[in-house]
Write a protein that holds these residues in place. Structure first.
Motif, PDB file in Angstrom:
ATOM      1  N   CYS A 153       0.777  -1.353   0.095  1.00 53.22           N
ATOM      2  CA  CYS A 153      -0.108  -0.049  -0.012  1.00 53.22           C
ATOM      3  C   CYS A 153       0.836   1.194  -0.021  1.00 53.22           C
ATOM      4  CB  CYS A 153      -0.799   0.113   1.284  1.00 53.22           C
ATOM      5  SG  CYS A 153      -2.212  -1.173   1.187  1.00 53.22           S
ATOM      6  N   LEU A 154       1.933   1.301   0.808  1.00 56.72           N
ATOM      7  CA  LEU A 154       2.667   2.438   0.968  1.00 56.72           C
ATOM      8  C   LEU A 154       3.338   2.561  -0.675  1.00 56.72           C
ATOM      9  CD1 LEU A 154       4.482   2.027   4.223  1.00 56.72           C
ATOM     10  CD2 LEU A 154       3.190   3.988   3.478  1.00 56.72           C
ATOM     11  N   GLN A 155       3.836   1.506  -1.129  1.00 53.24           N
ATOM     12  CA  GLN A 155       4.365   1.760  -2.537  1.00 53.24           C
ATOM     13  C   GLN A 155       3.430   1.990  -3.357  1.00 53.24           C
ATOM     14  OE1 GLN A 155       5.911  -2.255  -3.362  1.00 53.24           O
ATOM     15  NE2 GLN A 155       7.532  -2.128  -2.259  1.00 53.24           N
ATOM     16  N   ALA A 156       2.090   1.805  -3.282  1.00 55.22           N
ATOM     17  CA  ALA A 156       1.053   2.121  -4.298  1.00 55.22           C
ATOM     18  C   ALA A 156       0.858   3.600  -4.120  1.00 55.22           C
ATOM     19  CB  ALA A 156      -0.345   1.274  -4.109  1.00 55.22           C
ATOM     20  N   VAL A 157       0.783   4.276  -2.933  1.00 60.27           N
ATOM     21  CA  VAL A 157       0.605   5.786  -2.561  1.00 60.27           C
ATOM     22  C   VAL A 157       1.761   6.471  -2.971  1.00 60.27           C
ATOM     23  CG1 VAL A 157       0.442   7.273  -0.593  1.00 60.27           C
ATOM     24  CG2 VAL A 157      -1.116   5.070  -0.538  1.00 60.27           C
TER      25      VAL A 157
END
Length: 191
Positions: free
Chosen positions: A88-92
């Protein structure tokens, strides 16, 4: 209570062991138990549902590929949560940081201004656009809503942006503070 916890850990260890061996029912049980938790993590990051599905699949694939290396089978839930958060952090972080802001030039310029004033306002508008583009999406959207619909009630803005009413004021204050710092830094860089 300790006996009950020990039984749950033993059951979980058995499920992970069976999943390692390729037992489809064990995998289904893991997905049933931890799937809702992983989806909740994606929602907290405000990941769109279609992208959340992709991140879920990537998380489960990581477990499929790494279940043999999982040293503490009873920690599978924590391992899955950490993996999902990382995705999720990578996606954000990978989201487009630039947001097209239309109508800002017209809003900042007034008819009948002297050419110098129009030029100055256009430069200010460009600075504000660049600073807005560097804000986190949530802050950028909130400021835009407040600027373009100043008569809107917090309950309306909350519904539009999916932000709790109680978070609008603090988010606005943080966004304006950050915007102010970004504009000040840009001004200093020009000098």
């Amino acid at each position: 209570m300790a006996d009950m916890r020990q039984a749950v850990v033993q059951d979980l260890t058995a499920v992970v062991r069976d999943a390692r061996a390729g037992d489809e029912l064990a995998w289904r049980e893991l997905v049933q138990v931890y799937g809702p938790r992983l989806r909740a993590i994606a929602r907290r990051f405000r990941i769109p549902p279609d992208q959340a599905g992709d991140l879920l699949q990537a998380t489960w694939l990581q477990l499929v590929n790494g279940i043999d290396r999982l040293q503490c089978p009873e920690a599978v839930g924590s391992w899955l949560a950490v993996t999902m958060r990382r995705f999720c952090l990578q996606a954000v972080a990978g989201r487009e940081r630039e947001c097209p802001v239309t109508g800002l030039d017209e809003w900042l310029t007034q008819p009948g201004d002297a050419p110098e004033a129009s030029l100055l306002r256009a430069e200010q508008a460009a600075s504000v656009r660049r600073a807005l583009a560097r804000l986190p999406e949530r802050q950028r959207r909130l400021l835009w809503q407040l600027a373009t619909d100043p008569d809107a009630r917090y309950t309306e803005i909350s519904a539009r942006l999916d932000i709790p009413v109680g978070a609008i004021g603090p988010t606005r204050a943080r966004a304006l503070g950050r915007l102010r710092r970004l504009l000040r830094d840009e001004e200093r860089a020009r000098l």
